[in-house]
Structures are given as structure tokens and as C-alpha cells.
Design a protein around this motif. Sequence first.
Motif, mmCIF file in Angstrom:
data_model
loop_
_atom_site.group_PDB
_atom_site.id
_atom_site.type_symbol
_atom_site.label_atom_id
_atom_site.label_comp_id
_atom_site.label_asym_id
_atom_site.label_seq_id
_atom_site.Cartn_x
_atom_site.Cartn_y
_atom_site.Cartn_z
ATOM 1 N N LEU A 155 58.621 -2.265 -22.856
ATOM 2 C CA LEU A 155 60.008 -3.247 -22.548
ATOM 3 C C LEU A 155 59.445 -4.382 -21.830
ATOM 4 C CD1 LEU A 155 63.020 -0.729 -22.101
ATOM 5 C CD2 LEU A 155 62.141 -2.372 -24.171
ATOM 6 N N LEU A 175 66.719 -3.424 -26.468
ATOM 7 C CA LEU A 175 66.731 -2.021 -25.715
ATOM 8 C C LEU A 175 67.140 -1.022 -26.777
ATOM 9 C CD1 LEU A 175 68.445 -2.788 -22.282
ATOM 10 C CD2 LEU A 175 66.203 -1.992 -22.572
ATOM 11 N N ALA A 176 68.182 -1.467 -27.648
ATOM 12 C CA ALA A 176 68.494 -0.253 -28.564
ATOM 13 C C ALA A 176 67.398 -0.129 -29.707
ATOM 14 C CB ALA A 176 69.706 -0.798 -29.265
ATOM 15 N N ILE A 230 69.488 6.188 -23.687
ATOM 16 C CA ILE A 230 68.493 6.246 -24.676
ATOM 17 C C ILE A 230 67.878 7.531 -24.673
ATOM 18 C CG2 ILE A 230 66.237 5.446 -25.162
ATOM 19 C CD1 ILE A 230 67.060 2.634 -24.032
ATOM 20 N N GLN A 238 73.870 2.747 -29.555
ATOM 21 C CA GLN A 238 73.247 2.369 -28.251
ATOM 22 C C GLN A 238 73.784 0.916 -27.999
ATOM 23 O OE1 GLN A 238 71.877 4.170 -26.148
ATOM 24 N NE2 GLN A 238 71.082 2.621 -24.673
ATOM 25 N N LEU A 246 58.720 4.003 -22.777
ATOM 26 C CA LEU A 246 59.746 2.855 -23.071
ATOM 27 C C LEU A 246 59.317 1.767 -22.192
ATOM 28 C CD1 LEU A 246 62.269 2.466 -24.586
ATOM 29 C CD2 LEU A 246 63.703 3.493 -22.617
ATOM 30 N N SER A 286 62.934 7.217 -28.512
ATOM 31 C CA SER A 286 64.158 8.457 -28.299
ATOM 32 C C SER A 286 63.810 9.433 -29.284
ATOM 33 C CB SER A 286 65.521 8.049 -28.265
ATOM 34 O OG SER A 286 66.134 9.133 -28.112
ATOM 35 N N GLY A 344 64.523 1.474 -27.716
ATOM 36 C CA GLY A 344 64.977 2.698 -27.251
ATOM 37 C C GLY A 344 65.232 3.943 -28.575
ATOM 38 N N THR A 345 65.688 3.604 -29.670
ATOM 39 C CA THR A 345 65.849 4.123 -30.697
ATOM 40 C C THR A 345 64.593 5.046 -31.054
ATOM 41 O OG1 THR A 345 67.793 2.962 -31.479
ATOM 42 C CG2 THR A 345 66.880 4.626 -32.960
ATOM 43 N N THR A 357 60.343 9.693 -22.481
ATOM 44 C CA THR A 357 61.240 8.590 -22.767
ATOM 45 C C THR A 357 60.954 7.561 -21.854
ATOM 46 O OG1 THR A 357 62.876 10.068 -23.530
ATOM 47 C CG2 THR A 357 63.727 7.803 -23.116
ATOM 48 N N ALA A 404 70.178 1.951 -18.957
ATOM 49 C CA ALA A 404 69.997 2.101 -20.457
ATOM 50 C C ALA A 404 69.093 3.309 -20.913
ATOM 51 C CB ALA A 404 69.525 0.905 -21.051
ATOM 52 N N VAL A 405 68.112 3.568 -19.966
ATOM 53 C CA VAL A 405 66.992 4.729 -20.123
ATOM 54 C C VAL A 405 67.826 6.007 -19.960
ATOM 55 C CG1 VAL A 405 65.211 5.849 -19.127
ATOM 56 C CG2 VAL A 405 65.266 3.448 -19.286
#
Lengths: 233, 241, 250
Positions: free
Chosen positions: A180, A151-152, A77, A111, A176, A159, A155-156, A172, A73-74
Motif C-alpha cells: 500500500l 485498499l479494498a 481486511i 470492504q 498489506l 486477505s 485488501g481482498t 495480513t 482498514a487492516v
Amino acid sequence: MNPELRRRTPTLRAARVILAKDLRIELRTLQSLSAMLLFSLTTFVLFRYGLDRTSLEGSLASGVLLMTILFAAVLGIGRLFVAEREQGGFDAFALAPIDGSALFYAKVTAQLIYLAILEAFALPVFAVLFLSDWSGLGALTAVLALLNLGLALIGTIVSVMATNSRARDLLTPLLLLPLLVPLMISAASAAAPLLDADGPSFAEFPKWLALLGLYDLIFGLIGWAVFDYLIED
Amino acid sequence: MAAAEPTPPPALSIKALGRDFNEATVLRGVELELAAGGSLAILGPNGAGKTTLLRIIAGLLRPSRGSLSVLGAELPRGRWQLRGRVGMLGHAPLLYRELSGRENLRFAARLHGLKDDGEGPIEALLEQVGMSRRADLRVEEMSAGMVQRLSLCRALLPQPELLLADEPLSHLDPGARRELAPLLGPAPGRTRVIVSHDPSTAQTEPGMVLGLGANGSQAFYIDSGELDLTILETLYGGGPK
Amino acid sequence: MSAPSPRILPFLAVGLIATAFGLVFFYAPLEADQGFIQKIFYLHVPLAITALVGFMLAAVHAIIHLRTGDPIHDARAYVSIHMSVIFGVAVLLTGAIWARASWGKWWVWDEPTLVSFLIVFLLYATYYPLRYAIVERDRQARYASVFAITAGAFVPLNFIAVRLAEPLIHPRTLGAANGGLPAEMMFTFLVSLAGMGLLWVTLVRFELAAKASRGHLKRLRRNLLDPDQDAIATRGLGGRIEPLIEAERA
């Protein structure tokens, strides 16, 4: 009377337009998705030899699966806003008659879609490679759905900050991962009993789902509230 | 606020405007007023803050000092009132490399909520810049001149009341310049602000001219008719190239 | 943060901390199980509480900063986080010493409060790289504020998650099974907490004052340099403007 109000594009419509643009570009280049899928597969192979195990269960299984999803995911992102930054999208959005939150909704949804595709690929592969008992996988998708949302959302936020800094690729993961930790603790604690060798157990399942949901809710509200401050110049 | 005025409010009213980037002052003491429908050329050597001023007028950058009102909106507070009314043709083309020319324009049209996704206006603009047949190429496959034409279409597509252009014809050959210049020219209901390296265009066009000195301060604000070689030599320290 | 007399604050803080140390060594009773080492509790826990409250204060300042755009609130959020991170180092060190003394290990993973604090500390440590990765000052301040707000919301969630994940909780001094802290211990703890809190406020004020005077100096220097800057810019044009000025004078 108010000519400046005559052409405001509704936020959800604008979000849909931006999302469609992102998906079209992703479909054309497959930059993020192919990297995420390939990365997850390679990581499974590495875990096979790093742990020297051919089958996994319980907390080890959930750890391998969730860490793989997290790091894949990273990758995605980190790339969420690169096109906007390099090709002037931020300016274009600021000039267009749209609300800043449209961009937030669009990127979170994009995402979410990437993560769903990643897991639709990685979960079966993981099950085939490592799991002897598949009965907990159904419940696991609920955990993954709530994990994906967290995460989304985070992440947004991260990011857009990292993209507008001069240490993009560094920042990032740096920002992040600690953010998390509670999400990963909850997801791992929820997932581990589902992957037990002698069948899933649901004793603490609702508690962890509730915590995942709480995390998503709080960071959803924060993201929605602060996003405008992140995209102005 | 000043509602008692019978004349239409100016499109652009700037008072004692300044902008810093951290410790450096890049723009200072800018003072001007431009009537609706008028045109303004911004001249000045490299680093005079021309692009900064343009971005402030577009509402993309906050001023550090002073006040400005653009199309009746007090900036930066009333920035949302400007959204959708300003067309910007800057150094960055604001186009996505992986999308074709038409896709880019359609995306812009949808963001601006144009009718039928801007189908008619898009084709008309592409025709005008001579890109109708090449607009299905991806932007990454286009030459700099083609990107410039497309970028012009993007800026004009929502029919902006205020058109801001930063050296709009810089990547084009003389033939293309002649071809595109009319698109950037005066149009009913449109106010124009054009940054230029080439003082000769400012001299030939009616309108106002703002000169910014090398340290970002305002050197002059005059009618283009008053522009002469002495003023330009002082501004550029050597006369126009 | 508008206490009436900032001059008296450092003395008050030092006085309170000295009193607290006196109480710790001569007044508070020895704890039955842990003995003398338990006294590090009076340092460790107040430090931790002060640091966490500091992080929360930073989030409040960050919210005000985003609402008003006033850079002073960004400075306050920054200094609050900075001081709390420094306190955080002390918390982790004293925690490690305490763990070594009572459990024989420098670090224990099944102590949820300590683990939570480590995670919070790790998160706030990324505040510095974030700030320094953004050159433009307005944007830096805004992003730092967003970080402070996000991290502020993160702190309680993190404590909940870590605590829930740890079924085995060690008996602790605070809130122990036998009806909480004895009165002498509680009193000593509260004095120590007040002392640490005041120390934090004092240090934050000192750093804010130092920052303000540094900024003032920068502005003064810029104002001094500004005409020179113009001259440099003019000279950069290859001396072509001097003849013009000369000609004008003549």
C-alpha cells in the motif's frame, strides 16, 4: 444439449447474493465495523497526546487521518474471509454454479462499504478534533474514495491469501502495508495541500488523483485475473 | 470423447487415481466405474484417504496422478461443468453460524439460482428432516444433530445429480438415523457416493463398495452382495466394530 | 533461460566482473565532484538494475506458472526473487556507503531511487513468510505466483509515486544535466552491468540445480521408504493383520 450449463447463476447476481449475506452477518454481529470505528477514535486520542498537538494542518493532518484509516482498514481486511474459511464457504462457492470472480466483487464491495462507513464517522470526528479550516474536506472525499478502492482491492487479494495460510493475523499486515506504500504516498500527497491552515490548494491535485486511479486500475485488473487461483484448493 | 458408446456414460470413471500431500501419499491406485444412478459406499480405516477421494470427486481437490471423469466432466480441467450438480455433505456443515437455518438455505438457493429463492423446496426439505419449527434459530444456537439435518437440507436443495456424503449420520441418534436415512437413499436421477465408518450399512444396501486400505491404496471394489466378514476383517485388521 | 553451455557461464561471469573491476580502477576517469567514491556507482547501479530485472523475470515466470501449473516455473520465480533479494541487500549497503561518502549521512530520504528500492526490498522480503505460512505445496506455489505478479506490477508504480512525491532531486551521475555519461564511464558501466547480470543468472542456475537435486533426493528417499510406510501402517493396527496373513498362508 448441455445440461451442465442449464443453471449457471449470473456473476453479478451471485456477487449481490454474497454481498447481501456478508452485510447481513456484519449488521447482526457488528464485529468488523465496531472494531474499526472504535479503533479510529482511540487512535485520534493517541495522536493528540503522541504529537502533543490540539490542531493539525497540512501533511501532519493528512498523515494522522490516513494512517488512522489505514490501520482501521487492516482490522476489517483481516476478517473479510474468516467466515468463509471457518464455516466452509469456500467449498460451498466451489460447488455452486457461480464464477469465482463473484466472490471477488462481493468482498471488494463489502470492504468498500465498511470503509465508507468508517470514514463517514472518522472524518467529521477528525475535523472537529483537529481542523480549524474545513474547506478542503469536499475534495478530500474524492481522495478517500480512490484510496478506499485501492485498499479494498489489495485488501481482498491479501486477505484471501492470509486467511488460507497458517499465519493469518501475521500475514495480513505484513503483506498489506508494503503493497500500500505507493497508494498511501499518493493519497497523502493529494490530501496534504487540501488540509493546509490557510485554505486548500489544488496545484498538484489532478496528478495525484490520476496516480491513485492508475493504482486502482492496475490492481483491479490483477485481482480480477488472479482471484480464481487463490480460491481453488 | 468416446462418443460411439450406446450405453449411457458412467457417472463416475476413475483410473489409477492418486493424491499426495507434499511428501506423503494419501491415496493410490484407485480404479472404479459407477453407472449413472448407482450408489457407491466407501469403506476403510481412519486415514485411508476416504475424505480425500470424496473431495477429489467433488472437484474440490486436484488429483496428483491418474484421471477421473465425473458426470461426463474430465477433472480437474472440466471442473466448471460440475458446478451446481454435486451435493456435498462433508465434515464441515457449510453453514454460517450467525445466520438462521432458513437464511442459510435461502442463501444457498440464491447462489444456485433456484426459482423463488427456493421457497417451496426449502420448506419441503425442512419438513422432511423435522426442522420446520426450529429453522429460524441461528446455527450457532443449534445442537450438532440439528446442524447435521440442516446441512443435509443444504446438500439436497439444488437436487444434485451426484450426492457425496461423508459419514452423513454420524452425529445422530438411532431414531434420527432411521428418520433421515431415506433422504440419503436412492432417488431417480441421483448417483450417490457415501463414505461410511459403519460397514453394516454398506452390506444392507444394494450398490458397489470400495475398500481403501490404511495406506490409501484400493483394497477391493466389489458389489455389496459379495461383502463378507473376511474381507472386512482384512480391511480393518480386526473386524467391524 | 536456456543458454547453450551452463558450464562456461560461471567463468564468463567471473571474467566479466574481473574486467569490470579492472576498468573501474584503471580506465574509468575520476568524477570531478565526488572523486574516488563515485566508483561505487559501477557496483551499486548494476546490482540494483539486475535485482529489479530479476523481480520482473520472477513475475513472468509466475504468470507462466499460473497458466501451465508447471512447478518448475514456480521454482524459477522463487529462486529469481531469492537472488534479487540478496542482491537487494548489497544495493542498500552500497547505497548507504555512497550516501555517507557524498552527503555525510548513511541514509537520505530525499533520494527517490534509493527510497523506492528500499520499499521494493521490504515488499519482496515478505515473500518468505508468505511461502512458509502455507503448508500445502500446490497452494503455496500458486499464492507465491500471485504475490510475484502483484509485486511485479507494484515495482513501477512505486517508483513513479516516490519520484513524484520528491520535488528535490539530487544531481546524479546517470543522466546528468551536461549530456549524460562520458564514453569511458558508460563503457565501464555497461561491462559491469553485463557482469552483474551474468553473475545473477549463474547463481540462479546453481540454486535451481541444487533445488532440483534436493527434490530428486527427497523422491528417492520417499520411494525407498514407501514400503516401510505401509509396514508401519500395518503394524499400527495392533498386529491384528499378521495372524490373518499367517492364516491365509497356512
